[in-house]
Design a protein around this motif. Sequence first.
Motif, PDB file in Angstrom:
ATOM      1  N   ALA A  35      12.935   9.887  -6.003  1.00 30.62           N
ATOM      2  CA  ALA A  35      12.262   9.691  -4.713  1.00 30.62           C
ATOM      3  C   ALA A  35      10.851   9.151  -4.907  1.00 30.62           C
ATOM      4  O   ALA A  35      10.414   8.240  -4.196  1.00 30.62           O
ATOM      5  CB  ALA A  35      12.224  11.009  -3.944  1.00 30.62           C
ATOM      6  N   VAL A  36      10.125   9.690  -5.868  1.00 37.32           N
ATOM      7  CA  VAL A  36       8.750   9.231  -6.124  1.00 37.32           C
ATOM      8  C   VAL A  36       8.753   7.788  -6.604  1.00 37.32           C
ATOM      9  O   VAL A  36       7.990   6.949  -6.122  1.00 37.32           O
ATOM     10  CB  VAL A  36       8.053  10.155  -7.147  1.00 37.32           C
ATOM     11  N   VAL A  37       9.610   7.456  -7.556  1.00 35.76           N
ATOM     12  CA  VAL A  37       9.679   6.091  -8.076  1.00 35.76           C
ATOM     13  C   VAL A  37      10.113   5.128  -6.980  1.00 35.76           C
ATOM     14  O   VAL A  37       9.561   4.032  -6.824  1.00 35.76           O
ATOM     15  CB  VAL A  37      10.620   6.020  -9.310  1.00 35.76           C
ATOM     16  N   GLY A  38      11.095   5.513  -6.180  1.00 32.35           N
ATOM     17  CA  GLY A  38      11.546   4.660  -5.067  1.00 32.35           C
ATOM     18  C   GLY A  38      10.451   4.432  -4.044  1.00 32.35           C
ATOM     19  O   GLY A  38      10.282   3.329  -3.534  1.00 32.35           O
ATOM     20  N   ASN A  39       9.686   5.465  -3.746  1.00 32.19           N
ATOM     21  CA  ASN A  39       8.580   5.359  -2.798  1.00 32.19           C
ATOM     22  C   ASN A  39       7.528   4.373  -3.304  1.00 32.19           C
ATOM     23  O   ASN A  39       7.049   3.517  -2.559  1.00 32.19           O
ATOM     24  CB  ASN A  39       7.970   6.747  -2.597  1.00 32.19           C
ATOM     25  N   LEU A  40       7.178   4.475  -4.561  1.00 36.88           N
ATOM     26  CA  LEU A  40       6.191   3.554  -5.124  1.00 36.88           C
ATOM     27  C   LEU A  40       6.743   2.136  -5.227  1.00 36.88           C
ATOM     28  O   LEU A  40       6.034   1.162  -4.989  1.00 36.88           O
ATOM     29  CB  LEU A  40       5.728   4.048  -6.494  1.00 36.88           C
ATOM     30  N   ALA A  41       8.010   2.005  -5.583  1.00 35.29           N
ATOM     31  CA  ALA A  41       8.618   0.678  -5.734  1.00 35.29           C
ATOM     32  C   ALA A  41       8.712  -0.051  -4.404  1.00 35.29           C
ATOM     33  O   ALA A  41       8.559  -1.268  -4.332  1.00 35.29           O
ATOM     34  CB  ALA A  41      10.006   0.801  -6.364  1.00 35.29           C
ATOM     35  N   LEU A  42       8.921   0.678  -3.312  1.00 32.68           N
ATOM     36  CA  LEU A  42       9.022   0.054  -1.998  1.00 32.68           C
ATOM     37  C   LEU A  42       7.657  -0.163  -1.348  1.00 32.68           C
ATOM     38  O   LEU A  42       7.563  -0.743  -0.275  1.00 32.68           O
ATOM     39  CB  LEU A  42       9.913   0.898  -1.080  1.00 32.68           C
ATOM     40  N   GLY A  43       6.617   0.326  -1.979  1.00 30.06           N
ATOM     41  CA  GLY A  43       5.271   0.046  -1.484  1.00 30.06           C
ATOM     42  C   GLY A  43       4.726   1.052  -0.499  1.00 30.06           C
ATOM     43  O   GLY A  43       3.649   0.877   0.033  1.00 30.06           O
ATOM     44  N   PHE A  44       5.436   2.110  -0.205  1.00 29.36           N
ATOM     45  CA  PHE A  44       4.941   3.083   0.767  1.00 29.36           C
ATOM     46  C   PHE A  44       3.766   3.879   0.222  1.00 29.36           C
ATOM     47  O   PHE A  44       2.905   4.304   0.955  1.00 29.36           O
ATOM     48  CB  PHE A  44       6.044   4.054   1.193  1.00 29.36           C
ATOM     49  N   GLY A  45       3.714   4.066  -1.060  1.00 32.23           N
ATOM     50  CA  GLY A  45       2.660   4.869  -1.660  1.00 32.23           C
ATOM     51  C   GLY A  45       1.311   4.188  -1.681  1.00 32.23           C
ATOM     52  O   GLY A  45       0.281   4.825  -1.692  1.00 32.23           O
ATOM     53  N   GLY A  46       1.270   2.856  -1.669  1.00 34.19           N
ATOM     54  CA  GLY A  46       0.009   2.151  -1.807  1.00 34.19           C
ATOM     55  C   GLY A  46      -0.516   1.540  -0.528  1.00 34.19           C
ATOM     56  O   GLY A  46      -1.438   0.740  -0.567  1.00 34.19           O
TER      57      GLY A  46
END
Length: 169
Positions: A35-46
Amino acid sequence: MSDSRPRFRPGNDDRAVSNVVGVVLVVAIVVILAAVVGNLALGFGGSMETPAPQFTLDTHYQADGAGNDADRPYLNITHTGGETVDGTKLFVVDSDGNDVAWADVWTGTEEIKADDHVHIDGHGSDGDLNAACQGETYQLIYRPDQETSHIVQEVEIERRATGPAATYC
């Protein structure tokens, strides 16, 4: 005398419980990491928005139009302290959605510092805005870019215009 109570003897069946718990914990950790990696990969984290500058505003409504050339009711909005603000990114918006940048309003400036003010009456440089009459609401909206906006302040005019100024409402 002999003890007839059954004695506990660990066997292979009792150890299976710890294997199941271990598998559940490993699966949970893998799911959280995915979930964390997917969130960062999709750009939601940044996706952090540009914050609005921190400053204070004071408003003064003049219902009788005293001090205005044509005796119209008006609203003065004054920057009273805090950060300097880009006047091309701070907009005065009326209740119909019409807007004018602070820098484009008479007495407005491109760099808003303490004691700078704008004079809103719905005529002249701010003629795209509704007249400053009872029931009108103005918002000050900071727009650092096309996708971001922050409502800094909202002012509702609650008093009725008086004297000759009432003819403009």
